[in-house]
Each structure stands twice: as C-alpha cells, then as structure tokens.
Write an enzyme that holds these catalytic residues in place. Sequence first.
Site, PDB file in Angstrom:
ATOM      1  N   GLY A  83      32.392  43.578  35.579  1.00 40.50           N
ATOM      2  CA  GLY A  83      32.315  44.266  34.390  1.00 40.50           C
ATOM      3  C   GLY A  83      31.729  43.552  33.315  1.00 40.50           C
ATOM      4  O   GLY A  83      31.008  44.427  32.464  1.00 40.50           O
ATOM      5  N   ASP A 143      28.512  35.518  43.216  1.00 39.10           N
ATOM      6  CA  ASP A 143      29.759  36.357  43.313  1.00 39.10           C
ATOM      7  C   ASP A 143      30.177  36.445  44.842  1.00 39.10           C
ATOM      8  O   ASP A 143      29.264  36.941  45.694  1.00 39.10           O
ATOM      9  CB  ASP A 143      29.507  37.815  42.782  1.00 39.10           C
ATOM     10  CG  ASP A 143      30.803  38.805  42.569  1.00 39.10           C
ATOM     11  OD1 ASP A 143      30.927  38.874  41.384  1.00 39.10           O
ATOM     12  OD2 ASP A 143      31.460  38.919  43.463  1.00 39.10           O
ATOM     13  N   SER A 196      35.229  51.734  43.965  1.00 42.12           N
ATOM     14  CA  SER A 196      35.708  51.841  42.421  1.00 42.12           C
ATOM     15  C   SER A 196      34.927  50.997  41.556  1.00 42.12           C
ATOM     16  O   SER A 196      35.075  50.984  40.209  1.00 42.12           O
ATOM     17  CB  SER A 196      37.023  51.007  42.655  1.00 42.12           C
ATOM     18  OG  SER A 196      36.825  49.623  43.071  1.00 42.12           O
ATOM     19  N   ARG A 207      31.976  51.852  36.582  1.00 38.63           N
ATOM     20  CA  ARG A 207      31.497  51.063  35.343  1.00 38.63           C
ATOM     21  C   ARG A 207      30.608  49.999  35.580  1.00 38.63           C
ATOM     22  O   ARG A 207      30.024  49.566  34.753  1.00 38.63           O
ATOM     23  CB  ARG A 207      32.726  50.572  34.716  1.00 38.63           C
ATOM     24  CG  ARG A 207      33.531  49.773  35.466  1.00 38.63           C
ATOM     25  CD  ARG A 207      34.989  49.522  35.160  1.00 38.63           C
ATOM     26  NE  ARG A 207      35.813  48.693  36.059  1.00 38.63           N
ATOM     27  CZ  ARG A 207      35.657  47.292  36.274  1.00 38.63           C
ATOM     28  NH1 ARG A 207      34.696  46.747  35.665  1.00 38.63           N
ATOM     29  NH2 ARG A 207      36.393  46.884  37.107  1.00 38.63           N
ATOM     30  N   LYS A 245      27.825  42.074  46.297  1.00 41.05           N
ATOM     31  CA  LYS A 245      27.043  42.373  44.971  1.00 41.05           C
ATOM     32  C   LYS A 245      25.763  41.730  44.493  1.00 41.05           C
ATOM     33  O   LYS A 245      24.860  42.214  43.992  1.00 41.05           O
ATOM     34  CB  LYS A 245      28.248  42.088  43.860  1.00 41.05           C
ATOM     35  CG  LYS A 245      29.441  43.109  43.864  1.00 41.05           C
ATOM     36  CD  LYS A 245      30.395  42.628  42.758  1.00 41.05           C
ATOM     37  CE  LYS A 245      31.227  43.715  42.738  1.00 41.05           C
ATOM     38  NZ  LYS A 245      32.329  43.440  41.798  1.00 41.05           N
ATOM     39  N   ASP A 265      36.714  36.805  36.304  1.00 38.50           N
ATOM     40  CA  ASP A 265      38.057  37.427  35.482  1.00 38.50           C
ATOM     41  C   ASP A 265      39.128  36.426  35.916  1.00 38.50           C
ATOM     42  O   ASP A 265      40.312  37.155  36.013  1.00 38.50           O
ATOM     43  CB  ASP A 265      38.213  39.077  36.189  1.00 38.50           C
ATOM     44  CG  ASP A 265      37.920  38.873  37.761  1.00 38.50           C
ATOM     45  OD1 ASP A 265      38.099  38.006  38.346  1.00 38.50           O
ATOM     46  OD2 ASP A 265      38.264  40.238  38.025  1.00 38.50           O
ATOM     47  N   CYS A 306      36.024  23.366  23.320  1.00 40.42           N
ATOM     48  CA  CYS A 306      35.919  24.222  24.586  1.00 40.42           C
ATOM     49  C   CYS A 306      36.906  25.058  24.724  1.00 40.42           C
ATOM     50  O   CYS A 306      38.033  25.275  23.859  1.00 40.42           O
ATOM     51  CB  CYS A 306      35.813  22.890  25.570  1.00 40.42           C
ATOM     52  SG  CYS A 306      37.372  22.229  26.078  1.00 40.42           S
ATOM     53  N   CYS A 324      40.450  23.476  24.297  1.00 41.47           N
ATOM     54  CA  CYS A 324      40.910  23.115  22.887  1.00 41.47           C
ATOM     55  C   CYS A 324      41.280  24.521  22.291  1.00 41.47           C
ATOM     56  O   CYS A 324      42.385  24.288  21.379  1.00 41.47           O
ATOM     57  CB  CYS A 324      39.595  22.687  22.057  1.00 41.47           C
ATOM     58  SG  CYS A 324      38.652  21.153  22.763  1.00 41.47           S
ATOM     59  N   CYS A 373      46.602  43.521  33.321  1.00 40.21           N
ATOM     60  CA  CYS A 373      45.251  43.689  33.162  1.00 40.21           C
ATOM     61  C   CYS A 373      44.733  44.494  34.360  1.00 40.21           C
ATOM     62  O   CYS A 373      43.787  45.549  34.441  1.00 40.21           O
ATOM     63  CB  CYS A 373      44.511  42.463  33.065  1.00 40.21           C
ATOM     64  SG  CYS A 373      42.714  42.679  33.137  1.00 40.21           S
TER      65      CYS A 373
HETATM   66 ZN   LIG Z   1      38.090  20.876  24.614  1.00 44.06          ZN
END
Ligand SMILES: [Zn+2]
Length: 214
Positions: A13, A36, A43, A47, A60, A104, A145, A148, A164
């Site tokens: 996505g 990937d 499915s 999208r 993919k 993901d 990062c 952090c 999700c």
């Molecule tokens: Zn950091």
Amino acid sequence: MATERILIVGLGGLGVPALWALARAGAQWKRLTIVDPDPVELSNLARQVIYRSRDTGTPKVEAAARWLVERFPEVNVERHPIALEASNAARLVAAHDFVIDATDSPAAKFLINDTCIAARTPFVYGGVVGMTGQAMTVIPGETACIRCVFETPPDDNENEIQSCREAGIVGPVAGAIGEMQAEEAIRAWRAQTPLLSGKILTYDASGPARVRIA
Ligand SMILES: [Zn+2]
C-alpha cells in the site's frame, strides 16, 4: 546529500504509490531497487493499482518492474523477490543513498532504522494504522530516529496489528503517505533537505481534514 540510488522496501500500500511517484518524477534516476518477498494476490488489485489480474502469483517485484518498464523505459530498476532480513539488510542498504521504508511490520521498521543509522544512510519511515498515516525522515547523525521518537512503534503490539489487519489499510491514506515518502526521496535526490527531516507528519482521515506536522 546527493541521492542517486533509491531502495524501496515493500511493494504494498505504501511502496506502490511511492514507486509510481518516483517514476513520474523523471528519468534521471540512476537506480531504483525494489525489495518484496510476496507474490501479487487478488486482494492487492483494488488498491495497489499497478498490478493486474494476470499478475496474480507473480512476485510483486517482477510485476512492478514490468509495469514500470512499459511506461518509463528509461528507469533502471533492480529487483529482489526477498524479505529484508538481518542477514541481507546491511549489504542492501550500503548499496543505496536513500531508503523508503514501505514495510508493514514493526520488526522490519526497526531493522531498517538500525541498519540505516549504522550505514549513515537517510531514510523515510511510513506507517498506516486504520485511518491514520505517519511519515518521518531520519537523517542519521542529525535527526531523531524511529527508536528515539516511538519508544515502541505505533503498530508494535499484537492488538493494534490485529486491528490493522482486520480493518485493512485505507487505500487513500496509504497512497498519500507513499507519495509523501517519494517526495522526501526526490528532495534528497535534488540535494535539498527533506521536509520531514526529524518531523512527524500525521494524516488522520477519520475526521475533517487533518494533516499535522510536529
Ligand atoms: Zn534514535
């Protein structure tokens, strides 16, 4: 920061709109690499719009490369039908100047973060949970990062991952975040400072228009 070699990790996505935006940005890319491990599934077609029903079952990276070469024959695309893992991440990242995190999974996001920090390679994080998407660019040695900023990443627990997957990622949110990630790579490529360096963009599609940068 001259960026000539862009690595996109994940062609779902986020990665599909990012790849498309990069291809549209011009022929000047010295090299795009796509990673990937998954084949195209039925499915995905709604999208992840570059895939066709005849691509079902094809990796993919192969389907995406075919799509790219048909439309943008000048783009040089290297493809790896593999997962980014601890055993190959350092080598892949070292061969690139900028990384787009279009994965993901929290584990993959931390792996990209840590590998890019070690290699001092800038990258743009992207994440979507339900109707909310986020993006942030990390410039190692200059900005915070992912570790952090997110003591745990927003999707780093079973329940949220579950919700999700059940809800599915909302296409327009992922599309917007993926395009923004590509924009960040394009700015780096133009030797401009990415807009989201050390800043988190949040796009909340659940109410009236809400894009926030903090
Ligand atoms: Zn950091």
